[in-house]
Design an enzyme around this catalytic site. Sequence first.
Site, PDB file in Angstrom:
ATOM      1  N   HIS B  12       0.816  -1.219   0.000  1.00  0.00           N
ATOM      2  CA  HIS B  12       0.000   0.000   0.000  1.00  0.00           C
ATOM      3  C   HIS B  12       0.854   1.275   0.000  1.00  0.00           C
ATOM      4  O   HIS B  12       0.415   2.317   0.482  1.00  0.00           O
ATOM      5  CB  HIS B  12      -0.983  -0.017   1.177  1.00  0.00           C
ATOM      6  CG  HIS B  12      -0.316  -0.067   2.532  1.00  0.00           C
ATOM      7  ND1 HIS B  12      -0.822  -0.791   3.589  1.00  0.00           N
ATOM      8  CD2 HIS B  12       0.798   0.513   3.017  1.00  0.00           C
ATOM      9  CE1 HIS B  12      -0.039  -0.644   4.646  1.00  0.00           C
ATOM     10  NE2 HIS B  12       0.948   0.153   4.324  1.00  0.00           N
ATOM     11  N   HIS B  59      -1.262   4.931   9.700  1.00  0.00           N
ATOM     12  CA  HIS B  59       0.072   5.534   9.771  1.00  0.00           C
ATOM     13  C   HIS B  59       0.015   6.950  10.336  1.00  0.00           C
ATOM     14  O   HIS B  59       0.761   7.821   9.917  1.00  0.00           O
ATOM     15  CB  HIS B  59       0.692   5.607   8.376  1.00  0.00           C
ATOM     16  CG  HIS B  59       0.776   4.317   7.634  1.00  0.00           C
ATOM     17  ND1 HIS B  59      -0.327   3.662   7.149  1.00  0.00           N
ATOM     18  CD2 HIS B  59       1.834   3.561   7.271  1.00  0.00           C
ATOM     19  CE1 HIS B  59       0.066   2.562   6.530  1.00  0.00           C
ATOM     20  NE2 HIS B  59       1.357   2.479   6.588  1.00  0.00           N
ATOM     21  N   HIS B 193      10.495  -3.861   3.821  1.00  0.00           N
ATOM     22  CA  HIS B 193      10.975  -2.492   3.632  1.00  0.00           C
ATOM     23  C   HIS B 193      11.277  -1.858   4.974  1.00  0.00           C
ATOM     24  O   HIS B 193      10.712  -2.245   5.988  1.00  0.00           O
ATOM     25  CB  HIS B 193       9.999  -1.635   2.830  1.00  0.00           C
ATOM     26  CG  HIS B 193       8.636  -1.374   3.432  1.00  0.00           C
ATOM     27  ND1 HIS B 193       7.739  -2.354   3.767  1.00  0.00           N
ATOM     28  CD2 HIS B 193       8.002  -0.203   3.727  1.00  0.00           C
ATOM     29  CE1 HIS B 193       6.614  -1.816   4.222  1.00  0.00           C
ATOM     30  NE2 HIS B 193       6.751  -0.503   4.223  1.00  0.00           N
ATOM     31  N   GLU B 240       4.447  -5.050   8.575  1.00  0.00           N
ATOM     32  CA  GLU B 240       3.054  -4.965   8.094  1.00  0.00           C
ATOM     33  C   GLU B 240       2.537  -6.306   7.575  1.00  0.00           C
ATOM     34  O   GLU B 240       1.336  -6.464   7.351  1.00  0.00           O
ATOM     35  CB  GLU B 240       2.945  -3.904   6.985  1.00  0.00           C
ATOM     36  CG  GLU B 240       3.119  -2.492   7.498  1.00  0.00           C
ATOM     37  CD  GLU B 240       3.252  -1.465   6.380  1.00  0.00           C
ATOM     38  OE1 GLU B 240       3.087  -0.281   6.665  1.00  0.00           O
ATOM     39  OE2 GLU B 240       3.527  -1.843   5.216  1.00  0.00           O
TER      40      GLU B 240
END
Lengths: 123, 284
Positions: B12, B59, B193, B240
């Site tokens: 995303h 976030h 990441h 995530e």
Amino acid sequence: MPASPKREIYGTDPFDGDLAMRGFALNAMCYSFNTRANRERFAADEETYMAEFNLTEDQKRAVLKRDVLGMLEAGGNVYYLAKLAGILGLNVQALGALQTGRSLDEFKAALLAQGETTRRYVA
Amino acid sequence: MSQVCGGIFTSHVPGIGNAIARGLQQEPYWKPFFDGFNPVHQWLAREQPDVAVVFYNDHGLNFFLDKMPTFAIGAASEYRHEDEGWGIAFQRPFIGHPALSWHIIEEVVESEFDPVTCQSMVVDHAVAVPYELCWPGTDPFPVRLVPIAINTVQHPLPSPKRCLAFGRAVGRALKSWKGGEKIVVFGTGGLSHQLEGRRAGFINKDYDHFCLDNIGPNPEALLGHSSLDIVELAGSQGVEILNWIAARGALTGDVVELASNYHVPISNTAAATVLFENRELVPA
């Protein structure tokens, strides 16, 4: 009972309760940047805006110097710092370059060097 | 009887939303990622689900660190995306499904989970980008939304084991829902990441392939690592994958992978899109 020692992960400081407490003011300021008017007020007068959010001296210094590792050390969470970075015209790749001491082109090249596309489709 | 017809698991990255806003889908940098949605579009056109249950992480749009829930379930009649600090706000509203939200809340609390319930919430790029990827254009979204947020931001995070069990509790709730809708489950975020620190730019393709190979047929394989292990293996934002693990738990039938697309890099991220069909097990 003493707290158990923290997990050590190279180049990584998981954002835990200690950092969340230390960074609260800085992250609260960055959270305010979801609103455009607040971003504009910060850009117009950074010091006054930081004072309104009671940033610590370490936090203020790191922000004024655009010292990303310093902001992390002062408790900044990267998801919040990304909102500040946007005001400064930096995307996450530019942030990555600043933190790893590389140029933006070098940082991007290192990612591209790992390039891969793998697909599976059921017909 | 409702039917959970499948799962869409995807990265995303906010940059994807920026690429959509600027129409860059066919540019050489972006095309290998966007092409991963061709089979998803065909499948959605065929299945036409009515509801999307989306496991994601916020976030810093709806939740600040003053109140940070481990699990939160939206129960609003409508949700919106808003400016997250970089000036992009997708305009299409997300129509909610409060009755199903409350059914899920009732059932997961019965299963001894303790979610925060949100009758008012905004959703960030972790919901908006997957929606834009699945239903490009300007038509109203054809599904009603139940957003389920998992804390992947502030440690301690829930364990992979807890996330899978939570997802399974949601899956049981979906199976017992009498509404008759077709439901698609989303897991968003990942894969490996890391945005911050001296390890920024870290990617681990071996761990990503391990996740891609196991999340469908053998999700228990992902429970061998703690959440901090996953931070080390996949990067601080690669954690995530917890959203994927929970979403996989909500697919309680026979899960068959229809398509998988793994592309490195998108921004700082190893991006992936996986489409699963969920065939309900027929009692003997």
